[in-house]
Design a protein around this motif. Structure first.
Motif, PDB file in Angstrom:
ATOM      1  N   VAL A   1       7.743   3.847  -4.886  1.00 57.02           N
ATOM      2  CA  VAL A   1       7.506   2.458  -4.179  1.00 57.02           C
ATOM      3  C   VAL A   1       8.219   1.482  -5.340  1.00 57.02           C
ATOM      4  O   VAL A   1       8.590   1.874  -6.351  1.00 57.02           O
ATOM      5  CB  VAL A   1       6.094   2.056  -4.289  1.00 57.02           C
ATOM      6  N   THR A   2       8.863   0.546  -4.745  1.00 58.26           N
ATOM      7  CA  THR A   2       9.699  -0.448  -5.173  1.00 58.26           C
ATOM      8  C   THR A   2       9.223  -1.838  -4.927  1.00 58.26           C
ATOM      9  O   THR A   2       8.897  -2.263  -3.719  1.00 58.26           O
ATOM     10  CB  THR A   2      11.395  -0.173  -4.701  1.00 58.26           C
ATOM     11  N   LEU A   3       8.988  -2.567  -6.200  1.00 58.00           N
ATOM     12  CA  LEU A   3       8.527  -3.732  -5.894  1.00 58.00           C
ATOM     13  C   LEU A   3       9.852  -4.732  -6.478  1.00 58.00           C
ATOM     14  O   LEU A   3      10.617  -4.410  -7.393  1.00 58.00           O
ATOM     15  CB  LEU A   3       7.504  -4.119  -6.823  1.00 58.00           C
ATOM     16  N   SER A   4       9.944  -5.855  -5.690  1.00 56.71           N
ATOM     17  CA  SER A   4      11.184  -6.725  -6.006  1.00 56.71           C
ATOM     18  C   SER A   4      10.711  -8.025  -6.310  1.00 56.71           C
ATOM     19  O   SER A   4       9.715  -8.706  -6.263  1.00 56.71           O
ATOM     20  CB  SER A   4      12.085  -6.902  -4.812  1.00 56.71           C
ATOM     21  N   CYS A   5      11.790  -8.747  -7.064  1.00 55.52           N
ATOM     22  CA  CYS A   5      11.339  -9.718  -7.686  1.00 55.52           C
ATOM     23  C   CYS A   5      12.794 -10.727  -7.764  1.00 55.52           C
ATOM     24  O   CYS A   5      13.950 -10.181  -7.944  1.00 55.52           O
ATOM     25  CB  CYS A   5      11.066 -10.132  -9.132  1.00 55.52           C
ATOM     26  N   SER A   6      12.829 -11.933  -7.264  1.00 51.39           N
ATOM     27  CA  SER A   6      14.267 -12.718  -7.249  1.00 51.39           C
ATOM     28  C   SER A   6      13.699 -14.075  -7.707  1.00 51.39           C
ATOM     29  O   SER A   6      12.597 -14.677  -7.820  1.00 51.39           O
ATOM     30  CB  SER A   6      14.870 -12.987  -5.769  1.00 51.39           C
ATOM     31  N   GLN A   7      14.780 -14.867  -8.395  1.00 43.59           N
ATOM     32  CA  GLN A   7      14.634 -16.256  -9.045  1.00 43.59           C
ATOM     33  C   GLN A   7      15.528 -17.080  -8.721  1.00 43.59           C
ATOM     34  O   GLN A   7      16.793 -16.674  -8.725  1.00 43.59           O
ATOM     35  CB  GLN A   7      14.559 -15.926 -10.676  1.00 43.59           C
ATOM     36  N   THR A   8      15.560 -18.457  -8.455  1.00 42.98           N
ATOM     37  CA  THR A   8      16.251 -19.306  -8.237  1.00 42.98           C
ATOM     38  C   THR A   8      16.465 -20.249  -9.519  1.00 42.98           C
ATOM     39  O   THR A   8      17.263 -21.401  -9.362  1.00 42.98           O
ATOM     40  CB  THR A   8      16.241 -20.213  -7.178  1.00 42.98           C
ATOM     41  N   LEU A   9      15.984 -19.632 -10.755  1.00 43.10           N
ATOM     42  CA  LEU A   9      16.185 -20.713 -11.969  1.00 43.10           C
ATOM     43  C   LEU A   9      17.217 -20.401 -12.711  1.00 43.10           C
ATOM     44  O   LEU A   9      17.384 -21.220 -13.620  1.00 43.10           O
ATOM     45  CB  LEU A   9      14.630 -20.429 -12.695  1.00 43.10           C
ATOM     46  N   ASN A  10      17.866 -19.432 -12.564  1.00 39.84           N
ATOM     47  CA  ASN A  10      19.146 -18.969 -13.393  1.00 39.84           C
ATOM     48  C   ASN A  10      18.682 -18.757 -14.713  1.00 39.84           C
ATOM     49  O   ASN A  10      19.341 -18.962 -15.840  1.00 39.84           O
ATOM     50  CB  ASN A  10      19.884 -19.927 -13.121  1.00 39.84           C
ATOM     51  N   HIS A  11      17.318 -18.261 -14.927  1.00 38.33           N
ATOM     52  CA  HIS A  11      17.112 -17.799 -16.347  1.00 38.33           C
ATOM     53  C   HIS A  11      17.612 -16.435 -16.739  1.00 38.33           C
ATOM     54  O   HIS A  11      17.798 -15.608 -15.787  1.00 38.33           O
ATOM     55  CB  HIS A  11      15.302 -17.649 -16.216  1.00 38.33           C
ATOM     56  N   ASN A  12      17.793 -16.311 -18.158  1.00 42.02           N
ATOM     57  CA  ASN A  12      18.340 -15.266 -18.651  1.00 42.02           C
ATOM     58  C   ASN A  12      17.412 -14.037 -18.795  1.00 42.02           C
ATOM     59  O   ASN A  12      17.690 -12.756 -18.836  1.00 42.02           O
ATOM     60  CB  ASN A  12      19.451 -15.423 -19.744  1.00 42.02           C
ATOM     61  N   VAL A  13      16.166 -14.324 -18.811  1.00 43.77           N
ATOM     62  CA  VAL A  13      15.407 -13.161 -19.340  1.00 43.77           C
ATOM     63  C   VAL A  13      14.334 -13.146 -18.131  1.00 43.77           C
ATOM     64  O   VAL A  13      13.755 -14.120 -17.416  1.00 43.77           O
ATOM     65  CB  VAL A  13      14.310 -13.774 -20.296  1.00 43.77           C
TER      66      VAL A  13
ATOM     67  N   VAL B   1       1.000  -1.185  -0.198  1.00 48.80           N
ATOM     68  CA  VAL B   1       0.084  -0.038  -0.060  1.00 48.80           C
ATOM     69  C   VAL B   1       0.891   1.287  -0.149  1.00 48.80           C
ATOM     70  O   VAL B   1       1.683   1.417   0.850  1.00 48.80           O
ATOM     71  CB  VAL B   1      -0.810  -0.071   1.248  1.00 48.80           C
ATOM     72  N   THR B   2       0.731   2.307  -1.002  1.00 47.50           N
ATOM     73  CA  THR B   2       1.500   3.375  -1.174  1.00 47.50           C
ATOM     74  C   THR B   2       0.456   4.434  -1.016  1.00 47.50           C
ATOM     75  O   THR B   2      -0.502   4.382  -1.472  1.00 47.50           O
ATOM     76  CB  THR B   2       2.351   3.258  -2.010  1.00 47.50           C
ATOM     77  N   GLN B   3       0.941   5.553  -0.790  1.00 50.33           N
ATOM     78  CA  GLN B   3       0.250   6.972  -0.970  1.00 50.33           C
ATOM     79  C   GLN B   3       0.385   7.402  -2.509  1.00 50.33           C
ATOM     80  O   GLN B   3       1.331   7.403  -2.973  1.00 50.33           O
ATOM     81  CB  GLN B   3       0.544   7.898   0.017  1.00 50.33           C
ATOM     82  N   PHE B   4      -0.563   8.227  -2.766  1.00 48.96           N
ATOM     83  CA  PHE B   4      -0.500   8.889  -3.970  1.00 48.96           C
ATOM     84  C   PHE B   4       0.776   9.708  -4.095  1.00 48.96           C
ATOM     85  O   PHE B   4       0.979  10.392  -3.275  1.00 48.96           O
ATOM     86  CB  PHE B   4      -1.552   9.665  -4.291  1.00 48.96           C
ATOM     87  N   GLY B   5       1.589   9.444  -5.247  1.00 47.48           N
ATOM     88  CA  GLY B   5       2.805  10.251  -5.436  1.00 47.48           C
ATOM     89  C   GLY B   5       4.009   9.863  -4.549  1.00 47.48           C
ATOM     90  O   GLY B   5       5.122  10.329  -4.904  1.00 47.48           O
TER      91      GLY B   5
END
Lengths: 110, 112
Positions: free
Chosen positions: A19-31, A12-16
């Motif tokens: 914000v940062t969303l994160s993603c991590s992977q253990t599949l070692n995919h290049n894309v 939940v963030t305020q207008f303006g």
């Protein structure tokens, strides 16, 4: 188990307020991909990385930025969220043709 | 961008019945994929069919591809309540940019 992880699951963030969303992977995919999905709609590609090469979709607003510091991590930065940016944000990875998705981050803008 | 259209947009059936969803696309493809999305979750890859294949099976799933009509169908046999989800088709073009073009999806409800 190899997987795609997204944090947080709910944001939940305020207008303006940036914000940062994160993603991590253990599949070692290049894309790696970032999608925006609004209710009852198909996922909309925002951008993707092919190794270190960044590919921005023509209709992705400038408000959205991304970083991929290494193979495993990718971040989505929304510099000044508006009410219209409330959505599910999905991260995905691929090595060949199939894409593997994380569970998504549900972003609410108040 | 979306190039696929799926029909029906929504489908409601009873447990045990078969469910058929259709997808049409506009440009030449390397392959076509089907994904499932449970409510509020990420998408899960179900099956991939290559442009030189006409039919493919995986468990209770059967996918057909007709490149002359630019269409595909997904059949789920003997449906279960757990099959309730949205189903999307996605195509990748003949380029090598690793992007998928998504259909609009079919919302399937399987009633116990």
């Amino acid at each position: 188990d190899a997987m795609v992880i997204q944090n947080p699951r709910y944001q939940v963030t305020q207008f303006g307020k940036p914000v940062t969303l994160s993603c991590s992977q253990t599949l070692n995919h290049n894309v790696m991909y970032w999608y925006q999905q609004k209710s009852s709609q198909a996922p909309k590609l925002l951008f993707h990385y092919y190794d270190k090469d960044f590919n921005n979709e023509a209709d992705t607003p400038d408000n959205f930025q991304s970083r991929r510091p290494n193979t495993s991590f990718c971040f989505l930065d929304i510099r000044s969220p508006g009410l219209g940016d409330a959505a599910m944000y999905l991260c995905a990875t691929s090595k060949t043709h199939e894409q593997y998705f994380g569970p998504g981050t549900r972003l609410t803008v108040t | 961008s979306q190039q696929g259209e799926e029909d029906p947009q929504a489908l409601s059936i009873q447990e045990g019945e078969n469910a058929t969803m259709n997808c049409s696309y506009k440009t030449s493809i390397n392959n076509l994929q089907w994904y499932r999305q449970n409510s509020g979750r990420g998408l899960v890859h179900l099956i991939l069919i290559r442009s030189n294949e006409r039919e493919k099976h995986s468990g209770r799933l059967r996918v057909t591809l007709d490149t002359s009509k630019k269409s595909s169908s997904l059949l789920i046999t003997a449906s279960r309540a757990a099959d309730t989800a949205s189903y999307f088709c996605a195509t990748d073009g003949t380029g090598n940019n690793r992007k998928l073009i998504w259909g609009l999806g079919t919302s399937l409800a399987v009633n116990p």
